[in-house]
Design an enzyme around this catalytic site. Structure first.
Site, PDB file in Angstrom:
ATOM      1  N   SER A   1      -2.466  16.719 -30.565  1.00  0.00           N
ATOM      2  CA  SER A   1      -2.561  15.605 -31.023  1.00  0.00           C
ATOM      3  C   SER A   1      -3.238  14.403 -31.065  1.00  0.00           C
ATOM      4  O   SER A   1      -3.966  14.582 -32.357  1.00  0.00           O
ATOM      5  CB  SER A   1      -0.909  15.986 -32.194  1.00  0.00           C
ATOM      6  OG  SER A   1      -0.867  15.590 -32.168  1.00  0.00           O
TER       7      SER A   1
ATOM      8  N   LYS B   1       1.789   9.661 -34.036  1.00  0.00           N
ATOM      9  CA  LYS B   1       0.204   9.617 -34.893  1.00  0.00           C
ATOM     10  C   LYS B   1      -0.283   8.487 -35.381  1.00  0.00           C
ATOM     11  O   LYS B   1       0.339   7.118 -35.107  1.00  0.00           O
ATOM     12  CB  LYS B   1       0.455  10.533 -36.513  1.00  0.00           C
ATOM     13  CG  LYS B   1       1.192  11.834 -36.027  1.00  0.00           C
ATOM     14  CD  LYS B   1      -0.254  13.187 -35.341  1.00  0.00           C
ATOM     15  CE  LYS B   1       0.826  13.918 -35.044  1.00  0.00           C
ATOM     16  NZ  LYS B   1       0.121  15.222 -34.507  1.00  0.00           N
TER      17      LYS B   1
END
Length: 186
Positions: free
Chosen positions: A39, A80
């Site tokens: 990701s 993230k």
């Protein structure tokens, strides 16, 4: 006390102090984290080893572009990038990110050939209103995205990250050694 007992006592104290220092550092200052998944490609790769500062946000504030580790649920932590802080309006239309109405460059996406392909949207269009039925990021919450927008489970799916769920800021990739890097804010 004999010489060997003195020596044993000195070594025992040194080892105990060393263990206490490690416990304090790991509990309050920094921790390590291993990236799991794709990701955050190309910025971070699967199995990269990171150092995460637990005190960065005790002495400073979370900012746009910071890469953070946070508790996604009771058993998993995610890594993230912070896109929105409290009070921000956010939208992404035609691969153009806008925060508070201003276009924001995302240089960390430029390594993806797909991102610069003119016929393909790298980031599916969204607004906060469409995702969360709010116009601004609420107080105490953050909007995060993975750099690999096509393969990231992020705020577009699970919503805002609560401030108290943030473990800390990624300050260093130490493994693999040839990819060592300090600091990730664009």
């Amino acid at each position: 006390m004999t010489d060997w007992k003195k020596e044993l006592w000195e070594w025992s104290k040194a080892i105990l102090i060393g263990v206490l220092i490690v416990i304090i550092v790991r509990s309050f200052l920094v921790t390590n984290y291993t990236v799991s998944g794709q990701s955050m490609n190309p910025t971070l790769e699967d199995q990269d080893k990171l150092l995460v500062s637990k005190i960065s946000y005790t002495v400073g504030s979370m900012e746009h572009g910071d890469i953070i580790v946070f508790h996604a649920n009771e058993t998993e932590d995610y890594v993230k990038r912070i896109i929105g802080v409290p009070g921000d309006t956010i939208e992404c239309i035609d691969d153009t990110l806008r925060i508070n109405g201003k276009e924001v460059p995302e240089p960390y996406l430029e390594d993806f050939v797909q991102y610069v392909h003119p016929d393909v949207n790298w980031t599916k269009d969204f607004t906060l209103q469409g995702l969360e039925n709010v116009n601004q990021v609420p107080a105490g919450k953050y909007f995060v995205l993975g750099d690999n927008r096509k393969k990231s489970t992020d705020s577009r799916k699970f919503g805002f990250v609560e401030e108290e769920d943030v473990v800390g800021k990624v300050v260093m990739r130490y493994w693999p050694m040839k990819e060592m890097k300090i600091g990730f804010t664009p």
